[in-house]
Motif scaffolding. Structure first.
Motif, PDB file in Angstrom:
ATOM      1  N   ASP A 189      -3.197  -4.516   5.755  1.00  0.00           N
ATOM      2  CA  ASP A 189      -3.515  -4.910   4.386  1.00  0.00           C
ATOM      3  C   ASP A 189      -3.850  -6.396   4.272  1.00  0.00           C
ATOM      4  O   ASP A 189      -3.896  -6.935   3.179  1.00  0.00           O
ATOM      5  CB  ASP A 189      -2.349  -4.557   3.456  1.00  0.00           C
TER       6      ASP A 189
ATOM      7  N   PHE B 187       5.506   1.501   1.797  1.00  0.00           N
ATOM      8  CA  PHE B 187       4.204   2.103   1.488  1.00  0.00           C
ATOM      9  C   PHE B 187       3.093   1.137   1.859  1.00  0.00           C
ATOM     10  O   PHE B 187       2.268   1.400   2.711  1.00  0.00           O
ATOM     11  CB  PHE B 187       4.178   2.454   0.004  1.00  0.00           C
ATOM     12  N   SER B 188       3.115  -0.015   1.224  1.00  0.00           N
ATOM     13  CA  SER B 188       2.124  -1.047   1.525  1.00  0.00           C
ATOM     14  C   SER B 188       2.527  -2.291   0.756  1.00  0.00           C
ATOM     15  O   SER B 188       2.982  -2.194  -0.371  1.00  0.00           O
ATOM     16  CB  SER B 188       0.754  -0.579   1.069  1.00  0.00           C
ATOM     17  N   GLY B 189       2.386  -3.438   1.376  1.00  0.00           N
ATOM     18  CA  GLY B 189       2.699  -4.685   0.690  1.00  0.00           C
ATOM     19  C   GLY B 189       4.109  -4.663   0.132  1.00  0.00           C
ATOM     20  O   GLY B 189       5.077  -4.397   0.851  1.00  0.00           O
ATOM     21  N   ASP B 190       4.254  -4.891  -1.177  1.00  0.00           N
ATOM     22  CA  ASP B 190       5.585  -4.924  -1.784  1.00  0.00           C
ATOM     23  C   ASP B 190       5.917  -3.580  -2.408  1.00  0.00           C
ATOM     24  O   ASP B 190       6.659  -3.504  -3.375  1.00  0.00           O
ATOM     25  CB  ASP B 190       5.642  -6.023  -2.846  1.00  0.00           C
ATOM     26  N   ARG B 191       5.339  -2.521  -1.896  1.00  0.00           N
ATOM     27  CA  ARG B 191       5.553  -1.202  -2.489  1.00  0.00           C
ATOM     28  C   ARG B 191       6.311  -0.307  -1.517  1.00  0.00           C
ATOM     29  O   ARG B 191       5.946  -0.219  -0.343  1.00  0.00           O
ATOM     30  CB  ARG B 191       4.186  -0.596  -2.820  1.00  0.00           C
TER      31      ARG B 191
ATOM     32  N   ASN C  87      -2.750   1.281   1.434  1.00  0.00           N
ATOM     33  CA  ASN C  87      -3.134  -0.087   1.084  1.00  0.00           C
ATOM     34  C   ASN C  87      -4.130  -0.105  -0.069  1.00  0.00           C
ATOM     35  O   ASN C  87      -4.029  -0.924  -0.978  1.00  0.00           O
ATOM     36  CB  ASN C  87      -3.740  -0.791   2.288  1.00  0.00           C
TER      37      ASN C  87
ATOM     38  N   TYR D 156      -3.251  -1.924  -3.602  1.00  0.00           N
ATOM     39  CA  TYR D 156      -3.938  -3.133  -4.052  1.00  0.00           C
ATOM     40  C   TYR D 156      -5.056  -2.839  -5.048  1.00  0.00           C
ATOM     41  O   TYR D 156      -5.417  -3.702  -5.835  1.00  0.00           O
ATOM     42  CB  TYR D 156      -4.484  -3.924  -2.865  1.00  0.00           C
TER      43      TYR D 156
END
Lengths: 365, 309
Positions: free
Chosen positions: A81, B224-228, A193, A197
């Motif tokens: 990401d 999940f992704s990043g801050d998730r 991702n 996002y």
């Protein structure tokens, strides 16, 4: 020699060091170094950037170097990401005049109009085009096309720009979960991702990279105080906006904001499509160089003249078919094709699908 | 002796015999110069050259595995070595000028040797390239097949997708309820900008631990992704799932995180989307609904949980 000097006044090539590119590279290196066990040389090898130089004031990086850094990054075992994270990090540069002008505009639609008008300040690597809106209820389409010839780094930088646009939308308090994203790649096995996002409304395998912003959001007034006090402040807001715009215009006139060669060629081609389309010779003549020189320069930018011509025609074809709801016959005629079958074949080559797919979407959205 | 057990003994013997023959030929054809006829500089230069080529031969045999490329390198170096040795012998013996054997000995081994050595070097280069390619391939394989996130030490979204597909399969057959929670840290971008990415990673670790502590034994928490984060709750009705989510929100609100150089106190909150499986749901569809609920929670002012419609 003389002709070259004349032409070089109108555009820059990908070896021109730029502050915006330097900022992107620095942010990318920063993100990379925050990963556990990351070393700068793995990212910078082959880019002719020394890590020690990056901290020096006034040190600048060019596009080619940025692309090498991105390509190095894609080879490393890094989280997937990073493109989006880079975009998010770049999003709210509160000090730059464009962002201030956007904050000072009255509706989100107006802010996005500014973003489009000054897109070269926002992101020099991409040309941002706006689709014609057919009515008050049709969404705003923003199309991103490669302005420099990014090659393998393109996908990553598209993700970065989409992330940045979403971040900007969020900073204007827009509801980005309603935005629709068009991405020119096959759907990834794990969409986490993109979902995190960008949101839920993702269209993969699209003929171009871009996004659609629903009409109701364009009419919304930007957040701030109550409507009444906003009305009171409108006068001063307008004045402040004009001041910011003056700064934007000054920045755009600066030496660092000239378009790149591929972007210039695309613009020439686009302008000529409505009358008689320019060929390689015509473009070279307009840029005051020989066709062989133009070819060589485009090759140095990782692109070919034919690809640029195809892209411009794809965009125009999609504009007629998808946004204006015209049929293939009309579009073929406008794109100077002799017959519709020929146009269909070419369209299939450009986008991978037949024109009918887009017409049906336009009639039943 | 070790020498007779190694792979290269025939080659070394051949070189030894060749050197003997060369010396024999030199002895029979030439006439000895005696010490007065030698030039110390030439003796040193040519002798040293031959010695170093011999060292190279030893290094090649000692460091490389036996095979075609090693043979090529060895025989190439042998040719060069024999040619220099002949030059060296020239210092001790005077050869007749027009003998075809001396002429051949002067020119053939050196040329042939450098040719074979070049082919060997090319092979070595190709070998290295293939080796690098395999290394890259292996690295790529590990990168694509690793399912652990190295910041939070949780499983990643790819693993979650597999697990979710498995659980959905069970759900379709047994109709036992299946819940899904999607967590997002509020204003995480702002936190990152304020304290830096490293502190952001630390916050991610803290949050993942806190969420995991509030989950039950059979639940699966993944990044999940990043801050998730995403949690899979087997055997859980929607009401139970939102109860769990509310508990997590509550415990998150009462933790005072210490961040930055000065260990400032900061409170952080979560927005949570809750979804539960429906008949003929796919994994993507279920996640999409949870995501929608999460967006709804964000729209409702963050720090809350919302159920998917």
């Amino acid at each position: 020699m003389n002709t070259n000097m004349h032409a070089s006044a109108d555009f820059i090539d990908n070896r021109q060091p730029l502050p915006a590119i330097t900022h992107m590279t620095l942010s990318l290196v920063d993100i990379w170094l925050s990963l556990p066990g990351a070393e700068p040389h793995r990212l910078l090898s082959g880019s002719r950037i020394f890590y020690q130089d990056l901290a020096k004031p006034g040190y600048q990086v060019n596009c080619q170097q940025l692309f090498v850094v991105v390509k190095n990054l894609l080879k490393q075992p890094a989280p997937e990401d990073l493109g989006f994270r880079l975009g998010r990090r770049l999003a709210p540069a509160s000090r730059d005049p464009l962002n201030q002008a956007m904050i000072n505009s009255i509706t989100t639609g107006q802010a996005l109009k500014l973003l489009h008008a000054y897109h070269r300040l926002y992101s020099p690597l991409f040309t941002l085009r706006r689709g014609i809106r057919r009515g008050a209820d049709s969404p705003l389409y923003l199309v991103l096309s490669d302005a420099v010839g990014m090659g393998e780094a393109g996908q990553f930088l598209v993700e970065a720009l989409l992330g940045k646009l979403t971040g900007t939308g969020k900073s204007l308090e827009m509801d980005t979960s309603d935005w629709q994203y068009f991405i020119r790649r096959d759907p990834p096995a794990v969409m986490a991702n993109h979902q995190k996002y960008l949101g839920n409304r993702l269209v993969f395998d699209a003929p171009l990279n871009g996004l659609a912003i629903p009409a109701y959001q364009l009419r919304q007034t930007l957040p701030g105080a109550s409507p009444l006090s906003r009305q009171q402040r409108q006068q001063s807001l307008q004045q402040s906006l004009q001041q910011r715009l003056l700064l934007c215009r000054q920045a755009l006139r600066g030496a660092d904001c000239r378009p790149f060669l591929p972007e210039t060629v695309s613009a020439l081609l686009q302008a000529s499509l409505h009358t008689s389309p320019l060929g390689l010779e015509g473009c070279a003549q307009a840029l005051a160089m020989s066709p062989a020189t133009l070819k060589r320069k485009l090759k140095a930018h990782n692109c070919r003249f034919q690809d640029l011509a195809d892209e411009v025609r794809t965009l125009l074809a999609l504009d007629y078919l998808y946004l204006r709801g015209k049929n293939s016959e009309f579009t073929a005629r406008r794109l100077h094709f002799n017959d519709t079958a020929n146009f269909r074949r070419s369209f299939k080559r450009w986008t991978g699908t037949l024109p009918s797919r887009f017409r049906t979407v336009a009639t039943n959205p | 002796m070790l020498f007779f057990h190694c792979h290269h003994r025939l080659k070394v013997l051949a070189l030894f015999v060749a050197v003997q023959i060369l010396w024999l030929v030199a002895d029979t054809l030439g006439t000895a110069r005696g010490l007065a006829g030698t030039n110390a500089m030439d003796l040193f230069g040519e002798g040293g050259f031959a010695l170093f080529i011999l060292l190279w031969i030893v290094f090649v045999l000692a460091s490389r595995p036996a095979g075609r490329v090693t043979n090529l390198l060895f025989f190439g170096l042998c040719g060069i070595f024999l040619a220099t040795l002949q030059d060296f012998a020239d210092e001790f013996y005077r050869f007749p000028d027009n003998s075809p054997i001396t002429k051949a000995l002067e020119s053939v081994p050196a040329t042939l040797g450098i040719l074979v050595f070049s082919v060997g070097l090319l092979g070595w280069y190709r070998e290295q390239q293939a080796f690098n390619q395999r290394l890259e391939k292996r690295e790529k394989f590990y990168r694509e097949h690793t399912s652990l996130d190295y910041i939070t030490c949780l499983y990643n979204a790819g693993y979650m997708l597999q697990a979710l597909n498995r659980e959905l399969d069970i759900y379709q057959r047994s109709k036992r309820p299946l819940g899904l929670l999607l967590f997002d840290i509020d204003n995480f971008d702002g936190f990152n900008r304020r304290f830096g990415e490293r502190e952001g990673d630390k916050l991610l670790q803290d949050c993942s631990e806190l969420i995991a502590m509030n989950l039950r034994r059979g639940d699966l928490l993944c990044r999940f992704s990043g801050d998730r984060f995403i949690a899979l709750l087997p055997d859980t009705h929607q009401a139970q799932a939102s109860q769990l989510a509310a508990e997590i929100n509550h415990s998150m609100a009462s933790v005072a995180h210490k961040c930055g150089e000065h260990q400032e106190t900061a409170h952080y909150t979560l927005s949570i989307g809750v979804a539960s499986a429906r008949p003929d749901d796919t994994a993507d569809e279920l996640i999409r609904r949870a995501n929608q609920a999460l967006f709804h929670a964000k729209r409702c002012g963050k720090n809350n949980c919302q159920m998917a419609g």
